[in-house]
Design a protein around this motif. Structure first.
Motif, PDB file in Angstrom:
ATOM      1  N   GLU A  37       0.820  -1.213   0.000  1.00  0.00           N
ATOM      2  CA  GLU A  37       0.000   0.000   0.000  1.00  0.00           C
ATOM      3  C   GLU A  37       0.851   1.259   0.000  1.00  0.00           C
ATOM      4  N   THR A  38       2.098   1.153   0.454  1.00  0.00           N
ATOM      5  CA  THR A  38       2.986   2.323   0.470  1.00  0.00           C
ATOM      6  C   THR A  38       3.797   2.435  -0.806  1.00  0.00           C
ATOM      7  N   HIS A  39       3.540   1.533  -1.768  1.00  0.00           N
ATOM      8  CA  HIS A  39       4.238   1.545  -3.056  1.00  0.00           C
ATOM      9  C   HIS A  39       5.749   1.451  -2.877  1.00  0.00           C
ATOM     10  N   GLU A  40       6.141   0.549  -2.001  1.00  0.00           N
ATOM     11  CA  GLU A  40       7.554   0.286  -1.763  1.00  0.00           C
ATOM     12  C   GLU A  40       8.218  -0.199  -3.054  1.00  0.00           C
ATOM     13  N   PRO A  41       9.427   0.309  -3.380  1.00  0.00           N
ATOM     14  CA  PRO A  41      10.133  -0.219  -4.562  1.00  0.00           C
ATOM     15  C   PRO A  41      10.313  -1.724  -4.459  1.00  0.00           C
ATOM     16  N   ALA A  42      10.270  -2.403  -5.590  1.00  0.00           N
ATOM     17  CA  ALA A  42      10.337  -3.863  -5.598  1.00  0.00           C
ATOM     18  C   ALA A  42      11.673  -4.360  -5.058  1.00  0.00           C
ATOM     19  N   PHE A  43      11.643  -5.556  -4.501  1.00  0.00           N
ATOM     20  CA  PHE A  43      12.833  -6.159  -3.905  1.00  0.00           C
ATOM     21  C   PHE A  43      13.422  -7.218  -4.827  1.00  0.00           C
ATOM     22  N   ASP A  44      14.735  -7.398  -4.712  1.00  0.00           N
ATOM     23  CA  ASP A  44      15.412  -8.476  -5.437  1.00  0.00           C
ATOM     24  C   ASP A  44      15.167  -9.817  -4.776  1.00  0.00           C
ATOM     25  N   VAL A  45      15.089  -9.804  -3.439  1.00  0.00           N
ATOM     26  CA  VAL A  45      14.930 -11.033  -2.661  1.00  0.00           C
ATOM     27  C   VAL A  45      13.923 -10.801  -1.539  1.00  0.00           C
ATOM     28  N   VAL A  46      13.032 -11.755  -1.357  1.00  0.00           N
ATOM     29  CA  VAL A  46      12.146 -11.766  -0.190  1.00  0.00           C
ATOM     30  C   VAL A  46      12.470 -13.008   0.629  1.00  0.00           C
ATOM     31  N   LEU A  47      12.855 -12.793   1.884  1.00  0.00           N
ATOM     32  CA  LEU A  47      13.065 -13.893   2.818  1.00  0.00           C
ATOM     33  C   LEU A  47      11.786 -14.064   3.616  1.00  0.00           C
ATOM     34  N   ASN A  48      11.237 -15.254   3.557  1.00  0.00           N
ATOM     35  CA  ASN A  48       9.922 -15.544   4.109  1.00  0.00           C
ATOM     36  C   ASN A  48      10.071 -16.822   4.941  1.00  0.00           C
TER      37      ASN A  48
ATOM     38  N   ARG B 201      10.602  -7.906  -7.631  1.00  0.00           N
ATOM     39  CA  ARG B 201      10.766  -7.451  -9.019  1.00  0.00           C
ATOM     40  C   ARG B 201      10.753  -8.676  -9.938  1.00  0.00           C
ATOM     41  N   PRO B 202      10.445  -8.492 -11.216  1.00  0.00           N
ATOM     42  CA  PRO B 202      10.577  -9.623 -12.142  1.00  0.00           C
ATOM     43  C   PRO B 202      11.999 -10.170 -12.112  1.00  0.00           C
ATOM     44  N   GLY B 203      12.113 -11.473 -12.001  1.00  0.00           N
ATOM     45  CA  GLY B 203      13.416 -12.094 -11.850  1.00  0.00           C
ATOM     46  C   GLY B 203      13.869 -12.196 -10.411  1.00  0.00           C
ATOM     47  N   GLY B 204      13.052 -11.691  -9.493  1.00  0.00           N
ATOM     48  CA  GLY B 204      13.399 -11.731  -8.075  1.00  0.00           C
ATOM     49  C   GLY B 204      13.198 -13.107  -7.467  1.00  0.00           C
ATOM     50  N   LEU B 205      13.808 -13.307  -6.315  1.00  0.00           N
ATOM     51  CA  LEU B 205      13.853 -14.608  -5.651  1.00  0.00           C
ATOM     52  C   LEU B 205      13.138 -14.561  -4.312  1.00  0.00           C
ATOM     53  N   MET B 206      12.269 -15.535  -4.049  1.00  0.00           N
ATOM     54  CA  MET B 206      11.680 -15.687  -2.713  1.00  0.00           C
ATOM     55  C   MET B 206      12.153 -17.004  -2.113  1.00  0.00           C
ATOM     56  N   ILE B 207      12.604 -16.939  -0.874  1.00  0.00           N
ATOM     57  CA  ILE B 207      12.979 -18.131  -0.134  1.00  0.00           C
ATOM     58  C   ILE B 207      11.998 -18.266   1.019  1.00  0.00           C
ATOM     59  N   CYS B 208      11.312 -19.394   1.065  1.00  0.00           N
ATOM     60  CA  CYS B 208      10.223 -19.595   2.029  1.00  0.00           C
ATOM     61  C   CYS B 208      10.407 -20.923   2.748  1.00  0.00           C
ATOM     62  N   SER B 209      10.442 -20.879   4.071  1.00  0.00           N
ATOM     63  CA  SER B 209      10.544 -22.110   4.850  1.00  0.00           C
ATOM     64  C   SER B 209       9.356 -22.226   5.783  1.00  0.00           C
ATOM     65  N   THR B 210       9.018 -23.468   6.120  1.00  0.00           N
ATOM     66  CA  THR B 210       7.911 -23.714   7.033  1.00  0.00           C
ATOM     67  C   THR B 210       8.035 -25.137   7.577  1.00  0.00           C
ATOM     68  N   ILE B 211       6.939 -25.685   8.100  1.00  0.00           N
ATOM     69  CA  ILE B 211       6.946 -27.010   8.711  1.00  0.00           C
ATOM     70  C   ILE B 211       5.897 -27.888   8.035  1.00  0.00           C
ATOM     71  N   ASN B 212       6.301 -29.103   7.685  1.00  0.00           N
ATOM     72  CA  ASN B 212       5.419 -30.079   7.062  1.00  0.00           C
ATOM     73  C   ASN B 212       4.293 -30.468   8.032  1.00  0.00           C
ATOM     74  N   ARG B 213       3.218 -31.004   7.484  1.00  0.00           N
ATOM     75  CA  ARG B 213       2.089 -31.442   8.318  1.00  0.00           C
ATOM     76  C   ARG B 213       1.922 -32.953   8.177  1.00  0.00           C
ATOM     77  N   ASN B 214       2.328 -33.678   9.182  1.00  0.00           N
ATOM     78  CA  ASN B 214       2.217 -35.135   9.205  1.00  0.00           C
ATOM     79  C   ASN B 214       2.422 -35.592  10.656  1.00  0.00           C
ATOM     80  N   PRO B 215       2.240 -36.855  10.961  1.00  0.00           N
ATOM     81  CA  PRO B 215       2.417 -37.303  12.352  1.00  0.00           C
ATOM     82  C   PRO B 215       3.821 -37.037  12.896  1.00  0.00           C
TER      83      PRO B 215
ATOM     84  N   VAL C 207      11.069 -18.166  -8.045  1.00  0.00           N
ATOM     85  CA  VAL C 207      11.451 -16.979  -8.809  1.00  0.00           C
ATOM     86  C   VAL C 207      10.221 -16.355  -9.455  1.00  0.00           C
ATOM     87  N   LYS C 208      10.209 -15.031  -9.510  1.00  0.00           N
ATOM     88  CA  LYS C 208       9.150 -14.322 -10.219  1.00  0.00           C
ATOM     89  C   LYS C 208       9.545 -14.217 -11.691  1.00  0.00           C
TER      90      LYS C 208
END
Length: 254
Positions: free
Chosen positions: A129-140, A162-176, A251-252
């Motif tokens: 909403e603040t129109h932040e300039p696009a990022f090369d990398v998003v760590l998530n 940004r186009p060509g930008g990289l997102m790295i996303c980690s989380t936890i699997n759902r299983n017993p 990658v975007k």
């Protein structure tokens, strides 16, 4: 309307989840405190993150300030455990967290470390909403399992790249196994995290996460597991074992 009320209206922030981390904010930099698991995992996370960024943008990690010129967004930055290493590698870093109590902790530690990091009490959707300039990398990292609407959240992350930008996303699997390890083991037996930190029902399988990532408009390129060894008391990367903690790179498209 207060800033907190505005944040709730414009984001996928889950107030109950944020309250958990607010209560632990002051302990971010205590390696033996409530964030001990993250301190133990951090070298493994950084290995994956730096390798993926270097590979995607053709950078030499042995060079001085190899990430100079990159804008990196660290969502759910907490006390800065990832933001600070990215800044040391030369990146321009924006660290955001919906738990406002984390921000002064992160700011104080960065100042003590002589690092310039732009920390903000905000969310991914509010940045749009603040129109932040696009990022090369998003760590998530370890965030998506705590939001109210994972698909909407990942879509916001995509829009921040940004186009060509990289997102790295980690989380936890759902299983017993993940229930036994991440909740019974980490919270109830080892006491590494306060009871109730995680909700097993909000865990996401790798296939579910990749489907959401691609639905958000990103191209999934890699996934790896973070595997803990009770014998060596260390974490390592595995391309076979994604049964509990895991990480993805996407990658975007240009």
């Amino acid at each position: 309307m207060t800033k907190a009320e505005t944040l709730r209206m414009t984001t996928t922030v889950d107030d109950a989840e944020i309250a958990k981390f607010q209560a632990m904010a002051a302990e971010w930099w205590d390696p033996n405190g409530k964030f001990k698991p993250l301190h133990m995992l951090n070298p493994c996370r950084l290995d994956y993150i730096t390798t993926q960024i270097a590979g995607e943008f053709g950078l030499n990690l042995s060079a001085e300030a190899p990430f100079a010129g990159l804008r990196i967004l660290d969502i759910g930055c907490g006390g800065g455990l990832l933001s600070e290493p990215m800044a040391r590698l030369g990146a321009t870093v924006v660290g955001v967290d919906a738990a406002g109590g984390n921000i002064p902790v992160a700011q104080a530690h960065a100042a003590q470390s002589g690092l310039s990091i732009d920390y903000r009490h905000t969310s991914a959707e509010s940045l749009l909403e603040t129109h932040e300039p696009a990022f090369d990398v998003v760590l998530n990292m370890e965030v998506v399992e705590h939001v109210a609407d994972p698909q909407a959240y990942l879509t916001a992350c995509q829009r921040l790249l940004r186009p060509g930008g990289l997102m790295i996303c980690s989380t936890i699997n759902r299983n017993p196994k993940s229930y036994a390890v991440a909740i019974i083991g980490a919270e109830h037996i080892m006491g590494w995290l306060p009871k109730g930190t995680h909700d097993w029902r909000k865990f996401i399988t790798p296939d579910e996460l990749v489907a959401m990532i691609e639905a958000a408009g990103l191209r999934a390129e890699d996934r790896m597991g973070f595997v803990f060894s009770p014998l060596t008391w260390t974490w390592s990367l595995s391309d076979r074992d994604l049964s509990v903690n895991y990480v993805t790179a996407s990658v975007k498209p240009e």
